[in-house]
Design a protein around this motif. Structure first.
Motif, PDB file in Angstrom:
ATOM      1  N   MET A 128     -21.192   9.066  -3.150  1.00 42.84           N
ATOM      2  CA  MET A 128     -20.134   8.190  -2.573  1.00 42.84           C
ATOM      3  C   MET A 128     -18.882   8.668  -2.102  1.00 42.84           C
ATOM      4  O   MET A 128     -18.415   9.602  -3.032  1.00 42.84           O
ATOM      5  N   GLU A 129     -18.744   8.562  -0.682  1.00 42.12           N
ATOM      6  CA  GLU A 129     -17.503   9.343  -0.144  1.00 42.12           C
ATOM      7  C   GLU A 129     -16.365   8.101   0.041  1.00 42.12           C
ATOM      8  O   GLU A 129     -16.796   7.140   0.665  1.00 42.12           O
ATOM      9  N   THR A 130     -15.199   8.274  -0.246  1.00 47.46           N
ATOM     10  CA  THR A 130     -14.182   7.358  -0.271  1.00 47.46           C
ATOM     11  C   THR A 130     -13.713   7.398   1.341  1.00 47.46           C
ATOM     12  O   THR A 130     -14.089   8.308   1.901  1.00 47.46           O
ATOM     13  N   VAL A 131     -13.461   6.197   1.846  1.00 43.92           N
ATOM     14  CA  VAL A 131     -12.906   6.072   3.148  1.00 43.92           C
ATOM     15  C   VAL A 131     -11.563   5.470   3.191  1.00 43.92           C
ATOM     16  O   VAL A 131     -11.512   4.554   2.304  1.00 43.92           O
ATOM     17  N   ASP A 132     -10.863   6.060   3.981  1.00 45.93           N
ATOM     18  CA  ASP A 132      -9.271   5.655   3.968  1.00 45.93           C
ATOM     19  C   ASP A 132      -9.280   4.412   5.021  1.00 45.93           C
ATOM     20  O   ASP A 132      -9.823   4.333   6.215  1.00 45.93           O
ATOM     21  N   TYR A 133      -8.917   3.225   4.200  1.00 47.18           N
ATOM     22  CA  TYR A 133      -8.612   1.954   5.144  1.00 47.18           C
ATOM     23  C   TYR A 133      -7.864   1.977   6.297  1.00 47.18           C
ATOM     24  O   TYR A 133      -8.024   1.208   7.220  1.00 47.18           O
ATOM     25  N   LYS A 134      -7.057   3.146   6.447  1.00 46.20           N
ATOM     26  CA  LYS A 134      -6.328   3.247   7.808  1.00 46.20           C
ATOM     27  C   LYS A 134      -7.045   3.933   8.883  1.00 46.20           C
ATOM     28  O   LYS A 134      -6.365   4.129   9.860  1.00 46.20           O
ATOM     29  N   THR A 152      -9.020   4.382  11.552  1.00 45.92           N
ATOM     30  CA  THR A 152      -9.593   3.613  12.610  1.00 45.92           C
ATOM     31  C   THR A 152     -11.036   4.210  13.227  1.00 45.92           C
ATOM     32  O   THR A 152     -11.664   3.478  14.052  1.00 45.92           O
ATOM     33  N   SER A 153     -11.248   5.434  12.794  1.00 43.60           N
ATOM     34  CA  SER A 153     -12.347   6.207  13.580  1.00 43.60           C
ATOM     35  C   SER A 153     -13.591   5.617  12.762  1.00 43.60           C
ATOM     36  O   SER A 153     -14.670   5.815  13.151  1.00 43.60           O
ATOM     37  N   VAL A 154     -13.392   5.076  11.529  1.00 46.90           N
ATOM     38  CA  VAL A 154     -14.663   4.682  10.847  1.00 46.90           C
ATOM     39  C   VAL A 154     -14.726   2.839  11.060  1.00 46.90           C
ATOM     40  O   VAL A 154     -13.650   2.286  11.038  1.00 46.90           O
ATOM     41  N   PRO A 155     -15.988   2.387  11.131  1.00 51.37           N
ATOM     42  CA  PRO A 155     -15.953   1.001  11.501  1.00 51.37           C
ATOM     43  C   PRO A 155     -15.231   0.060  10.147  1.00 51.37           C
ATOM     44  O   PRO A 155     -15.125   0.522   9.246  1.00 51.37           O
ATOM     45  N   GLU A 156     -14.629  -1.078  10.717  1.00 51.05           N
ATOM     46  CA  GLU A 156     -14.023  -1.738   9.762  1.00 51.05           C
ATOM     47  C   GLU A 156     -14.692  -2.272   8.687  1.00 51.05           C
ATOM     48  O   GLU A 156     -14.171  -2.297   7.717  1.00 51.05           O
ATOM     49  N   GLU A 157     -16.008  -2.517   8.625  1.00 52.56           N
ATOM     50  CA  GLU A 157     -16.686  -2.838   7.511  1.00 52.56           C
ATOM     51  C   GLU A 157     -16.789  -1.825   6.520  1.00 52.56           C
ATOM     52  O   GLU A 157     -16.865  -2.185   5.339  1.00 52.56           O
ATOM     53  N   ILE A 158     -16.830  -0.655   6.856  1.00 54.17           N
ATOM     54  CA  ILE A 158     -16.770   0.210   5.785  1.00 54.17           C
ATOM     55  C   ILE A 158     -15.506   0.667   5.339  1.00 54.17           C
ATOM     56  O   ILE A 158     -15.254   0.988   4.028  1.00 54.17           O
ATOM     57  N   ARG A 159     -14.333   0.484   6.012  1.00 53.61           N
ATOM     58  CA  ARG A 159     -13.016   0.595   5.631  1.00 53.61           C
ATOM     59  C   ARG A 159     -12.705  -0.498   4.560  1.00 53.61           C
ATOM     60  O   ARG A 159     -11.966  -0.101   3.650  1.00 53.61           O
ATOM     61  N   ILE A 160     -13.130  -1.633   4.725  1.00 56.28           N
ATOM     62  CA  ILE A 160     -12.923  -2.352   3.749  1.00 56.28           C
ATOM     63  C   ILE A 160     -13.549  -2.435   2.338  1.00 56.28           C
ATOM     64  O   ILE A 160     -12.922  -2.618   1.524  1.00 56.28           O
ATOM     65  N   ILE A 161     -14.773  -1.910   2.398  1.00 54.09           N
ATOM     66  CA  ILE A 161     -15.446  -1.693   1.244  1.00 54.09           C
ATOM     67  C   ILE A 161     -14.867  -0.408   0.505  1.00 54.09           C
ATOM     68  O   ILE A 161     -14.772  -0.320  -0.623  1.00 54.09           O
TER      69      ILE A 161
END
Length: 158
Positions: free
Chosen positions: A117-123, A125-134
């Motif tokens: 499991m890799e954490t994703v920074d919600y800020k 923007t290179s990551v899809p929004e649905e992944i940032r929300i999770i």
């Protein structure tokens, strides 16, 4: 800070599928606390199944037997109607897919690197929004994937 429990990709208030499998007799290690998007959460083993495997608790209980254990870092997906978990020790990732007429018995020790499991920074923007929300995504490092396409009996044990 409110505590949430994660069970596969959907957030359940009480880790619903994990609790069902525990009540059916599988020993699942305690969750690990992590911070995702500034929220402290309990990350449970990632256990999921198609409804045809277990729609109600008695279906699940009937398909689990023996001394079964799942580590907290494990992921298991069951995608077949007649999959029986008997004496399984899982430490990693396991995907079981079978046709409806196949009968599959899974047991023994299965150990691999699993999914990270890799954490994703919600800020970010290179990551899809649905992944940032999770707040996380999975890196599928290693998994045992078994597909049973013939309508017969299979046994996967040590």
């Amino acid at each position: 800070m409110p505590m949430l429990k994660l069970c596969f990709l959907v957030v359940f208030t009480e880790g619903t599928k994990c609790r069902f499998i525990v009540q059916a007799g599988v020993r699942v290690e305690e969750p690990v606390k992590q911070v995702l998007n500034s929220q402290e959460v309990e990350v449970w083993s990632l256990i999921t199944w198609k409804l045809k495997w277990g729609m109600i608790f008695s279906d699940i209980k009937m398909k689990v037997s023996g001394n079964c254990e799942v580590s907290e870092r494990s992921m298991m997906a069951i995608m077949g109607r007649n999959v029986f978990i008997e004496g399984l020790t899982l430490d990693g990732a396991l995907i079981i897919d079978s046709v409806d007429d196949a009968e599959v018995k899974m047991g023994g020790l299965i150990k691999n690197s699993g999914w990270a499991m890799e954490t994703v920074d919600y800020k970010d923007t290179s990551v899809p929004e649905e992944i940032r929300i999770i707040g996380f995504r999975f890196n599928k490092v290693e998994q045992l994937e078994k597909k049973f396409t013939q309508p017969r009996r299979f046994s996967m044990e040590d």
